[in-house]
Design a protein around this motif. Structure first.
Motif, mmCIF file in Angstrom:
data_model
loop_
_atom_site.group_PDB
_atom_site.id
_atom_site.type_symbol
_atom_site.label_atom_id
_atom_site.label_comp_id
_atom_site.label_asym_id
_atom_site.label_seq_id
_atom_site.Cartn_x
_atom_site.Cartn_y
_atom_site.Cartn_z
ATOM 1 N N GLY A 177 0.682 -1.019 -0.344
ATOM 2 C CA GLY A 177 0.066 -0.353 -0.161
ATOM 3 C C GLY A 177 0.806 1.385 -0.103
ATOM 4 O O GLY A 177 0.183 2.840 -0.331
ATOM 5 N N ARG A 178 2.242 1.625 0.283
ATOM 6 C CA ARG A 178 3.035 2.302 0.007
ATOM 7 C C ARG A 178 3.191 2.336 -1.340
ATOM 8 O O ARG A 178 3.007 2.253 -2.705
ATOM 9 N N VAL A 179 4.037 3.974 -1.836
ATOM 10 C CA VAL A 179 4.052 3.795 -3.181
ATOM 11 C C VAL A 179 5.916 3.965 -3.149
ATOM 12 O O VAL A 179 6.234 4.970 -2.203
ATOM 13 N N LEU A 180 6.209 3.888 -4.240
ATOM 14 C CA LEU A 180 7.946 4.103 -4.845
ATOM 15 C C LEU A 180 8.074 4.846 -5.244
ATOM 16 O O LEU A 180 6.680 5.410 -6.499
ATOM 17 N N VAL A 181 8.657 6.531 -5.406
ATOM 18 C CA VAL A 181 8.556 7.001 -6.123
ATOM 19 C C VAL A 181 10.287 7.096 -6.533
ATOM 20 O O VAL A 181 11.406 7.544 -5.701
ATOM 21 N N THR A 182 10.483 7.476 -7.950
ATOM 22 C CA THR A 182 11.886 7.844 -8.323
ATOM 23 C C THR A 182 12.061 8.458 -8.923
ATOM 24 O O THR A 182 10.787 8.881 -9.504
ATOM 25 N N GLY A 183 13.066 10.099 -8.875
ATOM 26 C CA GLY A 183 13.355 10.543 -10.017
ATOM 27 C C GLY A 183 14.321 11.225 -9.728
ATOM 28 O O GLY A 183 15.372 10.840 -9.084
ATOM 29 N N ARG A 184 14.157 12.907 -9.823
ATOM 30 C CA ARG A 184 15.143 13.436 -9.926
ATOM 31 C C ARG A 184 15.307 14.202 -8.652
ATOM 32 O O ARG A 184 14.209 15.207 -8.300
ATOM 33 N N ALA A 185 17.206 14.500 -8.345
ATOM 34 C CA ALA A 185 17.223 15.756 -6.970
ATOM 35 C C ALA A 185 18.801 16.442 -6.936
ATOM 36 O O ALA A 185 19.261 15.974 -7.806
ATOM 37 N N GLY A 186 18.027 17.409 -8.098
ATOM 38 C CA GLY A 186 18.276 18.288 -8.654
ATOM 39 C C GLY A 186 18.958 17.920 -9.990
ATOM 40 O O GLY A 186 18.113 17.126 -10.144
ATOM 41 N N ARG A 187 20.162 18.423 -11.102
ATOM 42 C CA ARG A 187 20.092 18.076 -12.349
ATOM 43 C C ARG A 187 20.844 16.800 -11.934
ATOM 44 O O ARG A 187 20.690 16.117 -13.333
ATOM 45 N N ASP A 188 21.941 16.614 -11.375
ATOM 46 C CA ASP A 188 22.794 15.606 -11.651
ATOM 47 C C ASP A 188 22.259 14.010 -10.240
ATOM 48 O O ASP A 188 23.808 13.068 -10.517
ATOM 49 N N SER A 189 21.221 14.124 -9.572
ATOM 50 C CA SER A 189 21.233 13.103 -9.039
ATOM 51 C C SER A 189 19.605 12.914 -9.327
ATOM 52 O O SER A 189 18.476 13.139 -9.110
ATOM 53 N N GLU A 190 19.662 11.237 -8.812
ATOM 54 C CA GLU A 190 19.047 10.614 -8.626
ATOM 55 C C GLU A 190 17.974 9.404 -7.789
ATOM 56 O O GLU A 190 19.403 9.575 -7.024
ATOM 57 N N GLU A 191 17.082 9.502 -7.269
ATOM 58 C CA GLU A 191 16.875 9.185 -5.707
ATOM 59 C C GLU A 191 15.528 8.200 -5.897
ATOM 60 O O GLU A 191 14.530 8.469 -6.727
ATOM 61 N N ALA A 192 15.434 7.246 -4.515
ATOM 62 C CA ALA A 192 13.899 6.939 -4.921
ATOM 63 C C ALA A 192 13.823 7.087 -3.101
ATOM 64 O O ALA A 192 14.230 7.060 -2.273
ATOM 65 N N GLU A 193 12.186 7.101 -3.198
ATOM 66 C CA GLU A 193 11.883 7.178 -2.003
ATOM 67 C C GLU A 193 10.774 6.676 -1.867
ATOM 68 O O GLU A 193 10.305 6.141 -2.938
ATOM 69 N N VAL A 194 10.349 5.701 -0.937
ATOM 70 C CA VAL A 194 8.385 5.596 -0.991
ATOM 71 C C VAL A 194 8.007 7.022 1.057
ATOM 72 O O VAL A 194 8.105 6.558 1.538
#
Length: 343
Positions: free
Chosen positions: A221-238
């Motif tokens: 039931g949680r959500v995995l969100v992936t994307g950009r943090a700034g121009r040159d960094s990618e992150e994944a959060e729940v």
């Protein structure tokens, strides 16, 4: 595929096939109006109907009755690598988004126009709600599409103006919207749409995520969100809907450009994307990683040729994932070879 393309839509149909529609297939990046069907039982692509309007970067969602709503997008593009993101790329390239929508009927394999959506900006997400209506959100407004009436009506107003975002329907029927606000603070913001009250309300901010986000609902039931943090960094959060907060999803083995998540039936999530900087480990291919919610960790599973971006990733009924189309950094710019990931 029958037509090499990128920036298209891919929609899983009720019979297990996949509708691939629109996109771009040449330079200059004029949109195309063709569509095709992927049949996983035979592993082939078959021709389908012609869209009422050529469109790229459109949104698509399968309705409760099995038909498919396709809306908005652009009729034309810009340079060969235009990502369609005003914050990252500095504008829409001078091209106006389309304000029209159409319906695909899988029984007749035909498209029919349903007129204007009434949106002034590009629609960034389309989410099927529990009552069968569709929530559509553009830069700063939202509307509900009623399939029974074929009409678009205003919905509650989003809290934050967003130039793109990730959207995911939660188990309780609400919708999470995150990333891509108008300024640095708002780009890390998130909000919840409740269809019962027709209201948007703020929820917890992301830790680092800010732009080019994608979301996948986890089996708990949680959500995995992936994307950009700034121009040159990618992150994944729940995102935890019970707590209304985001937490780290662990470190990606390789930093990926605009990582795309696809939920697997065993609870894991396949995340694909091109490494940043380009090809530090795998040349001429996508890096593929698996996220396990139980360990809250990623594991690299190698490279997927050829190099591509702006592709679609669709989890099929049998559990495999179709990666279709995409745009390469070298000629040929558009990939006709599609891939199946079999977990």
């Amino acid at each position: 595929m029958l037509t090499p393309r990128a920036l298209h839509t891919a929609t899983l149909l009720e019979n297990g096939t996949v509708l691939i529609a629109g996109g771009i297939a040449n330079i200059p990046r004029d949109a195309i109006d063709s569509s095709e069907i992927f049949d996983p039982a035979r592993g082939v692509f078959l021709p389908s109907g012609t869209m009422t309007r050529a469109r790229q970067q459109a949104v698509a969602v399968r309705l409760s009755d099995g038909r498919v709503l396709i809306a908005s997008g652009f009729g034309r593009g810009d340079d060969p690598f235009f990502l369609g993101h005003p914050i990252i790329d500095g504008g829409w390239g001078g091209y106006d988004p389309l304000d029209t929508a159409e319906i695909y009927n899988p029984m007749s394999r035909t498209f029919s126009s349903i007129g204007s959506t009434g949106f002034a900006h590009l629609i960034h997400s389309a989410t099927l709600l529990d009552d069968g209506k569709v929530l559509l959100i553009d830069d700063d407004s939202a509307k509900l599409f009623d399939p029974a009436k074929g009409t678009f009506v205003p919905a509650g107003k989003p809290v934050v103006r967003r130039y793109s975002h990730a959207a995911a329907k939660l188990r309780d029927g609400r919708v999470l919207i995150a990333c891509d606000g108008a300024n640095e603070e708002e780009r890390k913001s998130a909000e919840i749409y409740d269809p019962r009250s027709d209201r948007f309300t703020r929820t917890g901010d992301t830790l680092k995520l800010s732009a080019l986000c994608h979301a996948a609902l986890l089996s708990d039931g949680r959500v995995l969100v992936t994307g950009r943090a700034g121009r040159d960094s990618e992150e994944a959060e729940v995102y935890d809907p019970k707590m209304g907060t985001f937490s780290s999803a662990g470190k990606l083995p390789y930093v990926l450009a605009e990582p795309v998540p696809s939920q697997l039936y065993d609870g894991r999530v396949l995340v694909t994307g091109v490494s940043i900087p380009f090809y530090p480990v795998h040349k001429d291919g996508l890096d593929a990683q698996l996220y396990d919610r139980k360990s809250n960790a990623f594991e690299s599973i190698g490279a997927v040729p050829p190099d591509r971006s702006e592709y679609t990733s669709t989890t099929l009924t049998a559990g495999s994932v179709l990666i279709a189309g995409g745009e390469a950094t070298e000629r040929p710019f558009y990939a006709d070879a599609s891939l199946l990931y079999c977990p």
